[in-house]
Design an enzyme around this catalytic site. Structure first.
Site, mmCIF file in Angstrom:
data_model
loop_
_atom_site.group_PDB
_atom_site.id
_atom_site.type_symbol
_atom_site.label_atom_id
_atom_site.label_comp_id
_atom_site.label_asym_id
_atom_site.label_seq_id
_atom_site.Cartn_x
_atom_site.Cartn_y
_atom_site.Cartn_z
ATOM 1 N N LYS A 1 0.867 -0.923 -0.115
ATOM 2 C CA LYS A 1 -0.008 -0.032 0.014
ATOM 3 C C LYS A 1 0.882 1.167 -0.027
ATOM 4 C CE LYS A 1 -3.778 -2.348 2.259
ATOM 5 N NZ LYS A 1 -4.629 -2.566 3.448
ATOM 6 N N GLN B 1 -4.381 -1.307 9.641
ATOM 7 C CA GLN B 1 -4.367 -2.790 9.061
ATOM 8 C C GLN B 1 -4.918 -3.775 9.895
ATOM 9 O OE1 GLN B 1 -3.590 -3.410 5.964
ATOM 10 N NE2 GLN B 1 -3.869 -5.773 5.925
ATOM 11 N N ASP C 1 -10.472 3.631 4.419
ATOM 12 C CA ASP C 1 -10.731 2.344 4.337
ATOM 13 C C ASP C 1 -12.313 1.901 4.656
ATOM 14 O OD1 ASP C 1 -9.074 0.164 3.860
ATOM 15 O OD2 ASP C 1 -8.758 -0.520 5.847
#
Ligand code: GUN
Length: 295
Positions: A54, A98, A121
């Site tokens: 990412k 994450q 996200d």
């Protein structure tokens, strides 16, 4: 005729170019460089590699990556303090924690600590709530489900009025993918690990999303001829003939299903690359909102 491949590599490369051009324009016209912060807790090799990809893609698109790698035993309070700092940093337009987090941490509380306008996200509980309610818009939708729908759109696969079946009700993919398809006018069935007659239900689908975390579980007999099949699985299976001794496969028995489906994502090279590029697209969107260019 074998299925048309829904090529996530080519499609994500095209979107990457669009995002890069958008970043460049924002820089020259408004002096703003989109910034994406990744928060990684602990040493899980899969999560480390995913976060690394990412950051790399973020840099390639001309954005600023901000990497926070925190110790495995960090307390909830310390983690949320870091999130508070990133919320307050005007150079950071997007924040990603994450998942999964180590067991001692409260995931919901951590996700809720991200500023809504930086939740690129799309996992903030308020964004999930907005995604599930009619007539509401999340500030951002989760990237992998968004990637599934984007692939269908870019290959002109009709969603409205079609029968969609989502195998697997996970928070990260299955549930949000189902909600996005429902909002786009699909008739929806979500299957649970306890669902009986999985094959029969799957065979009704014009759009079948396989998010069950079972290597090659979806067989040709599960697929309606001509259906669009989206595979979000990713597993390593032993393969003596492969150089590394393993092969990456999805939730779909690719070789058999490609003879029946109308459209099919490969694994690797399907939904995986789409997820990262849509994270970049969401980060650019966030920076454009800060610049007052969009609502
Ligand atoms: N873990 C697996 N997939 C994802 C994802 O898309 N976002 C985050 N934050 N964690 C993940």
């Amino acid at each position: 005729m074998p299925a048309q491949l829904l090529d996530g590599r080519a499609t994500s490369a095209a979107i990457h170019d669009e995002v890069k051009a958008g970043v460049e324009k924002l820089k020259t016209e408004h002096g703003i460089v989109p910034g994406l912060a990744t928060v990684l807790v602990g040493e899980d090799p899969g999560s480390k590699s995913y976060v690394g990809m990412k950051q790399k893609q973020c840099e390639k698109a001309g954005m600023h990556p901000f990497a926070r790698h925190l110790p495995e035993d960090i307390s909830q309070e310390e983690l949320e303090k870091v999130l508070g700092e990133l919320n307050a940093d005007p150079d950071v337009h997007g924040i990603l924690v994450q998942l999964p987090l180590p067991d001692h941490l409260d995931e919901e509380s951590a996700l809720a600590a991200i500023a809504l306008e930086k939740d690129v996200d799309g996992f903030h509980p308020v964004n999930i709530e907005r995604l599930t309610l009619q007539g509401m818009e999340p500030t951002f939708a989760p990237c992998m489900p968004l990637g599934c729908v984007e692939l269908l759109d870019r290959y002109n696969v009709e969603i409205k009025g079609k029968e969609a079946v989502v195998l697997g009700p996970s928070n990260i993919v299955g549930l949000p993918a189902a909600m996005l398809l429902l909002h786009r006018g699909a008739t929806l069935t979500i299957c649970h690990p306890h669902t009986e007659n999985l094959a029969e239900i799957s065979r009704r689908a014009d759009i079948l999303v396989a998010a069950i975390d079972q290597p090659r579980m979806v067989k040709a007999e599960w697929v309606k001829p001509g259906a669009a099949v989206i595979d979000v699985g990713w597993s390593r299976v032993k393969d003596e003939t492969a150089k590394k001794g393993f092969r990456v496969v999805g939730n779909v028995d690719f070789d058999a299903v490609k003879e029946v489906a109308g459209y099919l994502t490969p694994v690797p090279g399907g939904t995986g690359p789409m997820t990262i590029v849509l994270l970049l697209q969401n980060t650019l969107l966030s920076a454009r909102r800060v610049a007052g260019l969009i609502d």
